[in-house]
Structures are given as C-alpha cells and as structure tokens.
Design a protein around this motif. Structure first.
Motif, PDB file in Angstrom:
ATOM      1  N   LYS A  94       0.818  -1.221   0.000  1.00 53.66           N
ATOM      2  CA  LYS A  94       0.000   0.000   0.000  1.00 53.66           C
ATOM      3  C   LYS A  94       0.853   1.273   0.000  1.00 53.66           C
ATOM      4  O   LYS A  94       1.893   1.334   0.664  1.00 53.66           O
ATOM      5  CB  LYS A  94      -0.865  -0.028   1.257  1.00 53.66           C
ATOM      6  N   ARG A 110      -5.419   9.609   0.071  1.00 47.72           N
ATOM      7  CA  ARG A 110      -5.687   8.593  -0.953  1.00 47.72           C
ATOM      8  C   ARG A 110      -4.790   7.382  -0.693  1.00 47.72           C
ATOM      9  O   ARG A 110      -3.750   7.514  -0.041  1.00 47.72           O
ATOM     10  CB  ARG A 110      -5.368   9.133  -2.357  1.00 47.72           C
ATOM     11  N   ILE A 112      -3.108   3.776  -2.683  1.00 46.54           N
ATOM     12  CA  ILE A 112      -2.931   2.970  -3.900  1.00 46.54           C
ATOM     13  C   ILE A 112      -2.464   1.588  -3.453  1.00 46.54           C
ATOM     14  O   ILE A 112      -1.513   1.477  -2.676  1.00 46.54           O
ATOM     15  CB  ILE A 112      -1.851   3.577  -4.830  1.00 46.54           C
ATOM     16  N   ASN A 113      -3.154   0.558  -3.912  1.00 45.04           N
ATOM     17  CA  ASN A 113      -2.685  -0.794  -3.616  1.00 45.04           C
ATOM     18  C   ASN A 113      -1.568  -1.172  -4.580  1.00 45.04           C
ATOM     19  O   ASN A 113      -1.646  -0.897  -5.773  1.00 45.04           O
ATOM     20  CB  ASN A 113      -3.837  -1.805  -3.749  1.00 45.04           C
ATOM     21  N   ILE A 114      -0.515  -1.785  -4.031  1.00 41.72           N
ATOM     22  CA  ILE A 114       0.629  -2.143  -4.881  1.00 41.72           C
ATOM     23  C   ILE A 114       0.981  -3.618  -4.669  1.00 41.72           C
ATOM     24  O   ILE A 114       0.685  -4.183  -3.631  1.00 41.72           O
ATOM     25  CB  ILE A 114       1.867  -1.257  -4.567  1.00 41.72           C
ATOM     26  N   LEU A 124       4.428   3.571 -10.689  1.00 40.46           N
ATOM     27  CA  LEU A 124       3.891   3.922  -9.368  1.00 40.46           C
ATOM     28  C   LEU A 124       4.006   5.433  -9.134  1.00 40.46           C
ATOM     29  O   LEU A 124       3.071   6.077  -8.652  1.00 40.46           O
ATOM     30  CB  LEU A 124       4.636   3.163  -8.263  1.00 40.46           C
ATOM     31  N   ASP A 127       1.310   7.145 -10.939  1.00 39.86           N
ATOM     32  CA  ASP A 127       0.023   6.972 -10.249  1.00 39.86           C
ATOM     33  C   ASP A 127      -0.087   7.926  -9.059  1.00 39.86           C
ATOM     34  O   ASP A 127      -1.148   8.501  -8.800  1.00 39.86           O
ATOM     35  CB  ASP A 127      -0.126   5.527  -9.743  1.00 39.86           C
ATOM     36  N   GLU A 131      -2.885  10.981  -8.396  1.00 42.30           N
ATOM     37  CA  GLU A 131      -3.689  11.148  -7.180  1.00 42.30           C
ATOM     38  C   GLU A 131      -3.494  12.551  -6.587  1.00 42.30           C
ATOM     39  O   GLU A 131      -4.429  13.178  -6.119  1.00 42.30           O
ATOM     40  CB  GLU A 131      -3.316  10.099  -6.127  1.00 42.30           C
TER      41      GLU A 131
END
Ligand SMILES: [Zn+2]
Length: 392
Positions: A94, A110, A112-114, A124, A127, A131
């Motif tokens: 995460k 926010r 982001i699942n990683i 990444l 991304d 966000e």
C-alpha cells in the motif's frame, strides 16, 4: 564588501522571520510586544518582518489584546492553512498519500494498492502524481500553496543523493528520486520511514519528546529513527538506525539482509503473526485477532510473552547504546498499548545498575499510525521552520 554586508542583512532577516514563524506556530497568536520580548528583537524589526510575513500569507492581524496602559496591542495570528504539504508513505502492499496543512490536519487522503514486489517503480510514481493532481483539483488547493512533497520509504535512504539505496524486504535497490524531480512540480524530499516518524514525533509532540528520542517502527520489519538534540542522526554512510538488523540471537534465523538472528526476525509484527499462525495453524487472521486471543488463552499468552522478551532485549540494547530520553514505539502494535505496556516495561526495566524508568520513558506513538506519513509531509515544511541542518 557591500555585497557581503547585504548578504548578512538578508541572512539575519531570514533568521528573524523563521524564529517568528516558529514562535507563532507554537503559540498560535501573540502581540508584537510578546514577539519582541520572546525573541529579544526590537519592535521596529518585529513590525517590518511581521508585515512581510502577512504579505506572504503566513500571518494575519486578528483583533486587539487588553491594554496594559496606552494603545491596545494588535494580536498577530498564525494561519495554518496558508500552505500545504504532501506526504507519501510506501509500505508493503500500500501507498498512502496525504495532504496536510501546517498543523498536520489531514485535508485529503488517498491510497494505492501495490504488488508485494515493486517491479515498476516508474509507473507507481505516475500513479502517485495522478492522485496528487486529483486531490488539488477536488479540494481547490492552488499549486503555489503547496510547499512540496516528502516520501517516507522502507529502507536505507541517502537524502542528499536522493537515493533509496536498499530496501531488502521490498527487493528494491538504488532507486534514484532525482529521476522523478521533473514529474512533480514541487520540491521533492525522501527519507527512511522510521526517520520520518522520529522527526514527526519530535516536531509535533514538541513538548513531550525533549528532542532526544528513538522511534521504533514495528511493521513487516523493524526500523529505528534517532533524534539527538534537534537533529536526525543518520551517521557517516546514512545507515544509522538499521537496528532491526542488530543480532539478537547468535546464528539465529536467516534474514533478507544476509545476516542471521536479526532483531526484526523475532520482534517485528510479521514475526509475531507468523508465530501465532504456525502454533494455532490458522491462516489469514490479523494481529488484533491473536492479541485478543492472548487475553484468555494461555498458549497465545505465552507467544506474546516470548515476543515481548525479544522486543525488550532490543530496546534494552538501544538504551545502552544511545541513552535516549524517550523510546517511542510505533506501528499497528501501538494500538494495543493496554495489552502490552505493563509487561514490556517490566521486562525492559528489570532491575539493573545502568538505567531505570525514572530517567527515561518508553511510550507508544499517539499519532494514530500517521507518524511516518506526517514526517514525510514535515520535510517540505522544515525549510520554513528550521534554522540549522536537521540531519547529522
Ligand atoms: Zn537482517
């Protein structure tokens, strides 16, 4: 000669303004007379600097105080929403992105699942940028009010070279953040997550920390951040604080770092959960499930007791090594303070001739799991508030 003099005056002005911002940050509002007395500078100096800081949006005039004779003095107020800062924290599985105001109120967040192994770091970063842009537009935050962006990273960080040198638990090596400087429109900072946590504790819990502390971040592994005086101590090769890899069991379990018997193999959250899963033969249960089990179940209690033995051994070594005023424990386990506090302290402060619980404190982080990400967001603010170099 003239040029030198001009630089000196400019430097003094910058120092004065930083001192005034620090003072008002902590006190929230003061009169010009208060500022003059606290910093031992003349009223005209206060007036001209406050005027500039008002123009820059950091302060405002906010009513008048009671007079002690003569004109009622104007109150100057610090404006926490005058600037914002982004903090990004990368943990296993995460990424957390937050934007805070100068008092660390989270304006937006926010996640982001990683994947477990981060093979494509570049995408990444893109991304994360996406966000951030969406937060700014959703919350109508102008870009020129953003001081910058700080990353809290899970490994050894050379912040000068902007390099994540090694994160063995993530199989990441030599990730250069200079490559991403142009991706973001703001100043970019990086630091190890235990170090950012330690900085956040020292800065946000200013009155409680006495600026001599070791933060023990208990997650997948164990990281430690060391604050000495007002500075983060990182050592000659920027690798100080890798205390999760100090040997606690000679010829013990094999660690990802190449050594055997490292502290984090016995005292990390992962090691505790693994032990429970093995003994109880239950997969996919969380820390909270097992710790609740340990309230009544003798077998579960024994596992916790053994775990706390290992945790205490490492903390005892830290006390002997660095003699900090405070040791602050962070990570999910700090949410279960009530279950472990007493037993852990009993083990740490077992009678000895070297230290006791009068001359230091073992505390649990009160930043609700936000220490690392707050410390990340603190980095862009440091230029505003700090006068000396914060890393030694
Ligand atoms: Zn190790």
């Amino acid at each position: 000669m003239n040029k030198l003099k001009a630089i000196d005056q400019e430097t003094i002005k910058v120092l004065n303004q930083k001192k005034m911002l620090q003072l008002l940050y902590r006190n929230k509002k003061l009169t010009k007379q208060d500022i003059s007395q606290a910093l031992n500078v003349s009223i005209p100096t206060v007036i001209s600097n406050v005027k500039e800081l008002i123009e820059q949006g950091f302060l405002e005039e906010s009513g008048v105080a009671e007079s002690t004779g003569g004109r009622k003095p104007t109150i100057i107020r610090f404006l926490p929403d005058s600037r914002y800062s982004f903090g990004v924290c990368i943990t296993r599985g995460k990424v957390r992105i937050i934007i805070v105001n100068l008092y660390f109120d989270i304006i937006a967040e926010r996640a982001i699942n990683i994947p477990e192994e981060l093979n494509d770091f570049e995408s990444l970063i893109l991304d994360i940028k996406k966000e951030m842009d969406s937060i700014l537009s959703d919350f109508n935050i102008p870009k020129d009010k953003v001081l910058g962006l700080g990353f809290a990273l899970p490994g050894t960080v050379n912040e000068k070279k902007m390099l994540l040198e090694n994160a063995p638990n993530f199989k990441l090596k030599n990730i250069c953040f200079k490559d991403y400087k142009n991706t973001f429109e703001y100043p970019l900072y990086i630091e190890n997550e235990a170090n950012t946590s330690a900085s956040a504790e020292a800065f946000i819990n200013f009155n409680n920390t006495s600026n001599s502390l070791v933060f023990v971040s208990i997650t997948e592994g164990i990281g430690t951040g060391i604050i000495i005086g007002e500075s983060l101590y990182k050592g000659y090769n920027k690798r100080a604080g890798e205390l999760g890899h100090m040997t606690i069991v000679k010829d013990g379990k094999q660690c990802n770092c190449g050594k055997k018997g490292c502290w984090e193999l016995y005292a990390s959250q992962k090691s505790l959960i693994n032990e429970y899963r093995e003994v109880f033969n239950i997969e996919n249960k969380s820390l909270s499930y097992f710790l609740n089990l340990a309230i009544d179940d003798i077998k579960a209690k024994e596992i916790l007791d053994r775990y706390l033995d290992y945790l205490a051994e490492g903390i005892k070594n830290i006390i002997l090594m660095l003699d900090p005023r405070n040791i602050i424990i962070g990570g999910e386990i700090s949410n279960y303070k009530n279950l472990i506090d007493l037993e852990l302290k009993k083990k740490i402060f077992k009678e000895n001739s070297l230290y006791n619980d009068d001359d230091r404190k073992v505390l649990f982080s009160n930043l609700d799991g936000n220490a690392a990400v707050f410390g990340a967001a603190l980095m862009p603010m440091e230029k505003l508030f700090f006068i000396s170099d914060k890393v030694i």
